[in-house]
Motif scaffolding. Structure first.
Motif, short mmCIF file in Angstrom:
data_model
loop_
_atom_site.label_atom_id
_atom_site.label_comp_id
_atom_site.label_asym_id
_atom_site.label_seq_id
_atom_site.Cartn_x
_atom_site.Cartn_y
_atom_site.Cartn_z
N MET A 140 28.34 93.08 54.17
CA MET A 140 27.09 93.47 53.45
C MET A 140 26.90 95.09 53.22
N TYR A 169 29.76 86.28 51.74
CA TYR A 169 28.99 87.29 52.37
C TYR A 169 27.45 86.91 52.59
N VAL A 170 26.99 85.88 52.03
CA VAL A 170 25.66 85.45 52.22
C VAL A 170 25.72 84.70 53.58
N GLY A 173 25.93 87.10 56.42
CA GLY A 173 24.54 87.69 56.54
C GLY A 173 23.23 87.00 56.94
N GLN A 174 23.41 85.65 57.08
CA GLN A 174 22.17 84.93 57.02
C GLN A 174 21.36 85.01 58.22
N LYS A 179 18.04 83.32 52.46
CA LYS A 179 19.30 83.04 51.55
C LYS A 179 19.02 83.68 50.37
N THR A 181 17.15 86.28 49.35
CA THR A 181 17.00 87.81 49.57
C THR A 181 18.46 88.25 49.48
N LEU A 182 19.23 87.51 50.33
CA LEU A 182 20.60 87.59 50.47
C LEU A 182 21.51 87.38 49.19
N THR A 183 21.37 86.31 48.65
CA THR A 183 22.22 86.18 47.43
C THR A 183 21.95 87.07 46.25
N VAL A 186 23.56 90.39 47.58
CA VAL A 186 25.27 90.07 47.31
C VAL A 186 25.81 90.57 45.94
N ILE A 428 18.30 93.04 57.71
CA ILE A 428 18.63 93.58 56.57
C ILE A 428 18.36 94.99 56.08
#
Lengths: 654, 421, 175
Positions: A140, A169-170, A173-174, A179, A181-183, A186, A428
C-alpha cells in the motif's frame, strides 16, 4: 585590500571590548579597520557596500554570522569574507573581563585575517535528477508513493517479486487497519496507479549515483535486465513472524498453537456454533509496537464478538487508540497480566499455566487454541536489498533512516528514500503519511536541477596509496574507486571533510581547510595569544559548525560565561578533525584541545560525532604511548539545548 | 499565478509544512499566537527519540543544501521571501468566498521593531520591572521588555504592556530607534487558497483534576514543568529543586494523570510515557531516586531505548494508578496500590510529577470549531482542496510522525492547488 | 502458590454481566485506583476492591465464597475515582448476592437478616436504648410493621432461604 569591520552592536559591546585598543593592535594586520554601531541594519549594510569592493578580503567582527550572514552573503563573495562572532563568543561570555576579552578579540581577528587568505571559492555542484522513479515494493505504501507522483506527472516503475491483486494488498496490510478501511483504500490506490509500470523482479545490483542510478534486476522468468532511474523509494512490506517463545509454546508441534493471523482467518470463517476458548499469548521480550497492539486488539475483539472465550496474556497493552482497547474489554476479552512460559497439549485442550501478576496467583486455562502474538518484521528480502543499496539495518532488521527525529524518510544515501513499514511497523495513517513524505522528497529532487555550493575534498593522486579508508568512511558514498583511483562524486558530497581525517597519507585536502592553513592559523593563534596574554594557558575548542557552534553561540545568549584563553575554531564537521590538527594544537602550546561534535547519532553528516570520538581516542593512545597526558585531548558533544556545556568543558581553567 | 496558503500555528509541524511549501514556491502566511515560534517545543529543551534539541528544524533547502537541519535561531526561516510570519496574532474570522478564504487577523504590537532591532539586549538590562517569568518554575522573573527564551525567533525582544511602566528607559538606551511604545495592533485581511491547521497541543494544566492536589503544592508539577526544571537555560540552571529550594532526592511520576480516563481525557496522549522515561533517565543521571506509577508503558518503537535505559539506570516501576497525592509534612505523598504485589503504598517524595494529557489547542478557538472532529482533533484532510491539518492538531504523536505528516500534507496541498501536470 | 483453574464456563462472571449495571465490570482495566482510594483497604490490606474485580473478571467463585467483600462500607469513594466508570460498590454487592445464593454469608449478616424477619429491625431495641432516646427528646420509635415485612420477605423467598441457610464459615464471632 584586507579590511576589518567591527560592530559595537548599538554601542553596547564597547563596554565589554576595548575597541580602540583592538583597532590599534590590528593596524598592522589589516589595511583598514572601521567600527560601526549596527552593521546588520539597512544603514550598516549600505555602509559595508560602499566600503567594500570586489577585490577586497573582509573580516567582520560582529555577532553570530547567522544574524547578519544572509544580507551580507548577497553582497560579498563567500571566499573573501570571514566572520568572527565577537558578541556571542567573546563579549557576552567574558563580560567581567574587559582586558581578557579584548585580547581574545585581537587573537581571533588575527586568525580570521589568516583564514580569509586561505579560502577558496566554493565548488558548485549541479545535480540533475532523472525523472524516472523506482518504487521497490508494491504494498500500500508503494502504491501511495506511486499515486502521489503520477498525479504530479512523474513516471514510476513499481517493482515487486510477484504480482499482486486487491486481496493480496488487503491481506498484507491487515495488521495496520480493519478490512473495510483497507479495502476502500486499496481500491482507490489501485485505480490511481493504473498507469504505473509494474514489473515482477528482484534487485540484484545497484550502481551510479543519486539522479542516475542503474539497477540490475532478475525477473521471475529468469531474465536479467537493468533499468535507469533518478531516485529510488523503498516501500518493502513486513511479515508477521512467530515470537521467540514460539517453540516453547509448541508452535509447529501442536495444531493447537497458531499465530494471530491464523486466528483472524478462523474467526472470519467461523460459524455461529463453532465457538472456542482461546488464549492469546504476548511475548514479553518483544516490545509491542502500537500497530502490533492495535492488530492484537482488533483480532481478539472480533473473536470475542463471535462468542469465543478469549483470554489475552500480556505484560503491556500498547495501542494508539484507547477506544479499541475499551472495545476489546467491553466485548468480553479477558486480559491477564502475566507471561505464559510453557503450555501442555492434552486431550482436553492446551493447558496454559501462568502467573497473573495482578493477583500474584497462578492460573491455569485449558483452551482449544493457543494463539501467539506475532512480531511485525521486515520482509525476508529487505536485508539483501539493504546490502545491495548500502543501507544499514536496526536490530530488528528494519532499514534505518538518516536521522530519526526530523528526517523520517531519508536513508543514508542520497536519492534513496524509505516509505512505510520498511522503517518500522506503522499504523495505516502513519504509513500513508510516510509514503506522502517520500513522494515529496522525490518530487523536490526532480523538480529543479539543484545547484549546491560548498568546499569539497581534493585528492592528490600521487600521495594517495588507494587504501580506501576514505571510501569506507565517507557517510554519503561520495568517494568511489574508479579505474583504480579514488574518485569524488560531487553530487553526493555533503562538504563535511570526514574523508580528510581518515586519510593516513593526507592525500586529501579540503578546500579552504588545507593542512597548511591549519598550521598557519594554529601557529598564529598561539603566537598572538602569547603576545597578548603571556604565559596564561590556553585551550582550543575545535567545534563543528552545526550543533557545537550553536551551543557556543547560546552560551553567549544565555550568559553562561567561561574564562578567556579559550579559542573556538570552527570546522565544517568535527569528523574533519584529524590527529594532525590536534597534535599541532598541542605542539603550539595549547593546554587542552576539546573536539566538540554533534550529539551521539545526531551528526548532520551522519557519522562525524562517531569519527571525532575515534580520532580523539586514537590521538589519546598516541599521546599515552609517548608519555604525554592523554587527558589534554577530549571529544564531547555540544548542543544548543545545553548552552552550559562550553562552561563545563573549560571552567576548570581560569 | 502563485498560490497562497495560510498555516495556523508555528510549532514544529507548522514550521515544517511552511518550509516545504515555500520551497515548492507557494506563498505562505504563517500565523502564530505567541511572540515566538516553536510552540510546545520551546518548553521542552531536549526531546525524544534522539535526545537532542527540541528546536531543531528541517531548514529550507535553498539555504542549507546538504544538511537541511538547523537550530531554530539559525534556520533563517523568517528571511524566506515567500513566507510571511505573523506573531502575536489571532484569527478573528474565516470566510470562504468562491473557493477562496479570507481571514481577518489581528496582530498585537511587539513595541520593538523587527527591522530595526540589533538584539543587543541593552533595553532588557535597563528595565526596572520584574515579574514572574512564564517559562520559570521556581520563582524566576523576567523584565517587562524581554525575550521569552534564548532561542526564541524572532530574536527581537517584546514588551509586555500589561506590566510596562512606560518609564522610557529602554527607548533612551536604544541607539537604533527600535522601540515604539505607541505601536498599535494591526488588523489585516489575508486571502488564501487553502488553510492548514497546525495548531498543536498543549499540556493540560491539571488544576481541576481530582485527587492529585496540583494546586495545593508547588512540588506537584507536570512533566512540562519538570522539563523546565531540568533545562539548563531555565530559572534553576537545570537544578532539580523543590519549592523550598532544596535539591530533590526522590521524585515520583504519575503517568496517565488524567489520560485514559472517562472523567477527564478519554484518549491516550501517546507521548507522555516516553517523555516521562526521558525525564526519569535525566533525573537518574543526577542520582535522584525515581518511581514511575504507570498502567501500561506505551513507548514508540523509535524510543524503546529509553525504556531499556530506564531499567538499566534503576528507575523504579510501579504498576498502579494512584488515587491521590496528599501533602504531609510539606512533602507530597502518593497513595497507590502496587497491583503486582497487591500492597497499598504511601510514597513520600520531594516532587511528584504528573504526566498530564495533551489537549488540542484548536478547540480553544471559536473560528476553527467547524474544522474539528472527535476530541477537538482534526482530520488530515478536513475539506478536500481547502482545509488540511498536520502535526498534533490531528492527534497526539511524536515529532518524527508529526514531521512526516507535515511533509505529506505539504505535497498534498501543493498537488491539490497546482493540479497534476 | 496455589494453582487456580479458571472455569471454562465463566458462570460467575457471566451472571454478574447479566445483572443490571453488571456490564460495567468489563470496563475495568485494573489500574488499582479503587484500592488506593478505599478507606477499608487503608486499614486492612487484604481488602482489595481491584483484586475483587479481577476475580470476578476471571469468574473466580472464591470471591463469593470468602466473606471479605462484606467488609465494604459502600462509601463509593472507589466509584467516584474510577477512571472507567465501573460501578464498583454495586459489583461488590452482586458478589455478596452471589455468596448469599450459594449460602456463603457471614453469620453476623445472617443474624441481622433474621432479626429483621423476627422484629422488623436490624438491631433489637432494648429498654435502656428507649430511655436514652427519651432523655434526648427523640420521638417515640413506634412498632415496625413486622407482619408486613415478614410477608414481603416470604413472598420473595428470602424467609424460606433464611430458615435453611447456615453460614459455611459459621463465623460471626469476629464481627
Amino acid at each position: 585590500m584586507k579590511k576589518l569591520f567591527l560592530c559595537t552592536c548599538n554601542k553596547t559591546l564597547d563596554k565589554k571590548l576595548d575597541f580602540l585598543r583592538i583597532e590599534k593592535e590590528l593596524k598592522g594586520v589589516f589595511d583598514s579597520v572601521q567600527i560601526h554601531d549596527a552593521l546588520c541594519l539597512k544603514e550598516g549594510l549600505a555602509f559595508l557596500e560602499s566600503e567594500v569592493s570586489n577585490e577586497d578580503s573582509v573580516v567582520i567582527g560582529a555577532c553570530t554570522s547567522q544574524i547578519i550572514g544572509m544580507p551580507m552573503s548577497e553582497k560579498l563573495k563567500t571566499e573573501s569574507v570571514s566572520f568572527v562572532p565577537l558578541r556571542e563568543h567573546v563579549a557576552w561570555v567574558h563580560s567581567n573581563d574587559l582586558k581578557g576579552a579584548s585580547n581574545k578579540a585581537v587573537v581571533l581577528l588575527c586568525d580570521a585575517a589568516i583564514r580569509v587568505d586561505h579560502m577558496d571559492s566554493p565548488t558548485v555542484v549541479e545535480n540533475h535528477m532523472e525523472k524516472e522513479v523506482l518504487i521497490v515494493g508494491g504494498g500500500m505504501c508503494g502504491l501511495k508513493v506511486a499515486a502521489d507522483l503520477l498525479h504530479l506527472g512523474i513516471d514510476v516503475t513499481i517493482l515487486e517479486p510477484c504480482p499482486w491483486d486487491d486481496t493480496a494488498y488487503v491481506e498484507a496490510g491487515q495488521f495496520m487497519a480493519d478490512k473495510n478501511t483497507l479495502t476502500k483504500m486499496v481500491k482507490e490506490l489501485v485505480s490511481a496507479t493504473a498507469s504505473a509500470t509494474t514489473i515482477c523482479c528482484t534487485i540484484t545490483g545497484l550502481e551510479g549515483r543519486a539522479g542516475k542510478y542503474g539497477v540490475s534486476l532478475a525477473c521471475l522468468d529468469g531474465k536479467v535486465s537493468t533499468i535507469d532511474c533518478g531516485s529510488i523509494v523503498i516501500a518493502t512490506n513486513v511479515e508477521q513472524k512467530p515470537p521467540p517463545m514460539a517453540k516453547k509454546l509448541l508452535y509447529g508441534k501442536s495444531d493447537r498453537t497458531i499465530l494471530l493471523g491464523n486466528l483472524a482467518t478462523l474467526v472470519e470463517k467461523q460459524g455461529p456454533k463453532d465457538v472456542r476458548t482461546v488464549l492469546v499469548a504476548v511475548d514479553p521480550t518483544h516490545h509491542l509496537s502500537a500497530v502490533e497492539g492495535g492488530y492484537l486488539l482488533r483480532v481478539v475483539t472480533e473473536a470475542a464478538k463471535k462468542g469465543n472465550t478469549v483470554i489475552v496474556a500480556h505484560s503491556n497493552i500498547r495501542t494508539d487508540d484507547e477506544n479499541i482497547y475499551r472495545a476489546a474489554r467491553e466485548s468480553g476479552v479477558i486480559f491477564v497480566r502475566g507471561t505464559l512460559e510453557k503450555a501442555k497439549d492434552t486431550k482436553d485442550g492446551m493447558v496454559c499455566r501462568l502467573e497473573n501478576t495482578l493477583e500474584s496467583q497462578i492460573r491455569e486455562f485449558v483452551v482449544d487454541l493457543l494463539v501467539l502474538q506475532t512480531m511485525t518484521r521486515p520482509r525476508g528480502d529487505t536485508a539483501e536489498l539493504a546490502r545491495i543499496a548500502g543501507l544499514s539495518l536496526d536490530e530488528d532488521g528494519f532499514i534505518t533512516t538518516r536521522y530519526s527525529k526530523n528526517k523520517p524518510v531519508q536513508t543514508s544515501k542520497r536519492g534513496i528514500y524509505i516509505a512505510g513499514n520498511g522503517k518500522m511497523p506503522m499504523s495505516i495513517d502513519d504509513a500513508i503519511a510516510s509514503a506522502g513524505n517520500a513522494a515529496l522528497e522525490v518530487f523536490k529532487d526532480i523538480r529543479t536541477t539543484t545547484r549546491r555550493k560548498g568546499w569539497i575534498p581534493i585528492i592528490d593522486e600521487e600521495q594517495c596509496d588507494v587504501c580506501e579508508a576514505c571510501i569506507e568512511a565517507c557517510p554519503n558514498d561520495a568517494l568511489r574507486l574508479v579505474d583504480g583511483k579514488v574518485t569524488h562524486i560531487s553530487q553526493h558530497c555533503e562538504f563535511c571533510g570526514i574523508c580528510v581525517s581518515v586519510c593516513p597519507t593526507r592525500a586529501i585536502e579540503f578546500q579552504s581547510h588545507s593542512k597548511e592553513s591549519w598550521f598557519a592559523r594554529l601557529e598564529a593563534l598561539a603566537e598572538n595569544h602569547k603576545k597578548m596574554e603571556g604565559e596564561k594557558p590556553f585551550t582550543f575548542v575545535y567545534a563543528c559548525s552545526e550543533c557545537a557552534n550553536a551551543s557556543i553561540d547560546l552560551a553567549g545568549f544565555t550568559g553562561k560565561g567561561y574564562p578567556t584563553g579559550t579559542y573556538v575554531i570552527q570546522f565544517p564537521c568535527a569528523g574533519m578533525v584529524s590527529p594532525i590538527e590536534i597534535l599541532k594544537g598541542l605542539a603550539v602550546g595549547a593546554e587542552r584541545i576539546v573536539v566538540a561534535h554533534c550529539p551521539p547519532g545526531g551528526c548532520h553528516h551522519q557519522t562525524g560525532d562517531h569519527m571525532a570520538e575515534l580520532v580523539v581516542k586514537f590521538t589519546q593512545d598516541m599521546l599515552r604511548s609517548i608519555g604525554q597526558d592523554p587527558e589534554r585531548v577530549k571529544a564531547t558533544y555540544m548542543i544548543a539545548a545545553l548552552p552550559n556545556k562550553m562552561q563545563e568543558e573549560v571552567a576548570h581553567r581560569g | 499565478m502563485t498560490k497562497t496558503v495560510v498555516v495556523i500555528g508555528a510549532g514544529l509541524a507548522g514550521i515544517q509544512v511552511t518550509q516545504q511549501l515555500t520551497d515548492l514556491g507557494v506563498t505562505v502566511h504563517l500565523i502564530e499566537k505567541e511572540s515566538i515560534i516553536g510552540g510546545l517545543a520551546t518548553h521542552l529543551g531536549r526531546v525524544f527519540p534522539t535526545g537532542d534539541c527540541a528546536l531543531c528544524l528541517d531548514a529550507c533547502e535553498e539555504l542549507f543544501d546538504g544538511h537541511h537541519r538547523r537550530c531554530q535561531y539559525r534556520s533563517l526561516l523568517t528571511s524566506k521571501k515567500n513566507l510571511k510570519l505573523y506573531t502575536q496574532t489571532e484569527i478573528r474570522s474565516i470566510t470562504e468566498v468562491d473557493g477562496k478564504f479570507s481571514l481577518s487577523i489581528k496582530s498585537h504590537p511587539r513595541y520593538v521593531l523587527l527591522d530595526r532591532c540589533v538584539v543587543c539586549l541593552e533595553c532588557i538590562n535597563v528595565c526596572d520591572v520584574e515579574i514572574p517569568d512564564e517559562y520559570a518554575i521556581r520563582g524566576g522573573t523576567r523584565k517587562a521588555i524581554y525575550r521569552p527564551i534564548s532561542q526564541g525567533v524572532p530574536l527581537v525582544p517584546l514588551i509586555d504592556m500589561d506590566h510596562c511602566t512606560q518609564c522610557g528607559k529602554c527607548v533612551e538606551v536604544c541607539g537604533v530607534d527600535a522601540i515604539d511604545l505607541a505601536e498599535k495592533a494591526k488588523t489585516r485581511t489575508i486571502k488564501a487558497d487553502a488553510l492548514i491547521l497546525a495548531t498543536g497541543v498543549e499540556e493540560k494544566i491539571p488544576l481541576n483534576l481530582p485527587g492529585y492536589a496540583y494546586s495545593e503544592s508547588d512540588d506537584i508539577i507536570t512533566q512540562r514543568e519538570l522539563a523546565r526544571l531540568i533545562d539548563p537555560t531555565g530559572d534553576t540552571d537545570g537544578q532539580v529543586i523543590t519549592s523550598s529550594g532544596d535539591a530533590a532526592a526522590k521524585v515520583t511520576m504519575i503517568l496517565c494523570a488524567g489520560s485514559r480516563d472517562l472523567e477527564a481525557t478519554e484518549y491516550c496522549s501517546q507521548a507522555c510515557c516516553t517523555y516521562s522515561l526521558k525525564h526519569a533517565n535525566m533525573l537518574r543521571d543526577k542520582e535522584i531516586d525515581v518511581t514511575i506509577c504507570y498502567m501500561d508503558l506505551r513507548v514508540q518503537k523509535a524510543s524503546n531505548h529509553y525504556l531499556d535505559l530506564a531499567r538499566e539506570k534503576g528507575v523504579k516501576f510501579l504498576r498502579g494508578k494512584p488515587d491521590r497525592v496528599v501533602v504531609r509534612n510539606g512533602k507530597p505523598t502518593t497513595i497507590v496500590e502496587d497491583t503486582q504485589t497487591q500492597q497499598r503504598m504511601e510514597i513520600e517524595s520531594d516532587i511528584v510529577v504528573l504526566a498530564s494529557p495533551l489537549s488540542p489547542l484548536a478547540s480553544q478557538s471559536e473560528v476553527l470549531a467547524d474544522f474539528l472532529g472527535e476530541y477537538g482533533f482534526a482530520l488530515r484532510v478536513v475539506k478536500e482542496g481547502r482545509v488540511y491539518a498536520c502535526g498534533t492538531a490531528t492527534g497526539p504523536e511524536d515529532i518524527p510522525t508529526s514531521i512526516a505528516e507535515a511533509n505529506a500534507i505539504a505535497l498534498r496541498v501543493y498537488a491539490d492547488l497546482e493540479g497534476g501536470r | 502458590m496455589v494453582v487456580r483453574r479458571s472455569t471454562s464456563d465463566l458462570a460467575f462472571r457471566n451472571w454478574v454481566l447479566e445483572q443490571p449495571e453488571g456490564e460495567t465490570l468489563l470496563r475495568c482495566y485494573q489500574c488499582g485506583r479503587c484500592t488506593s482510594a478505599c478507606p477499608v483497604a487503608a486499614i486492612d490490606n487484604s481488602f482489595n476492591p481491584r483484586l475483587f474485580l479481577q476475580k470476578i473478571l476471571l469468574a473466580d467463585e472464591s470471591l463469593a465464597e470468602e466473606q471479605l467483600v462484606w467488609t465494604c462500607l459502600t462509601c463509593e469513594q472507589c466509584e467516584v475515582r474510577c477512571p472507567e466508570h465501573v460501578k464498583i460498590p454495586h459489583l461488590l454487592i452482586l458478589a455478596k448476592v452471589r455468596g448469599l445464593v450459594g449460602g456463603n454469608i457471614p453469620q453476623a449478616a445472617l443474624d441481622r437478616a433474621r432479626a429483621i424477619l423476627a422484629g422488623g429491625r436490624i438491631i433489637m431495641v432494648n429498654e435502656s436504648m428507649l430511655k436514652t432516646r427519651d432523655k434526648m427528646g427523640l420521638p417515640d420509635l413506634g412498632q415496625p410493621p413486622v407482619d408486613q415485612i415478614a410477608s414481603v420477605l416470604k413472598e420473595i423467598g428470602l424467609a424460606k432461604k433464611l430458615e435453611n441457610v447456615e453460614s459455611v464459615y459459621g463465623g460471626g464471632s469476629n464481627e
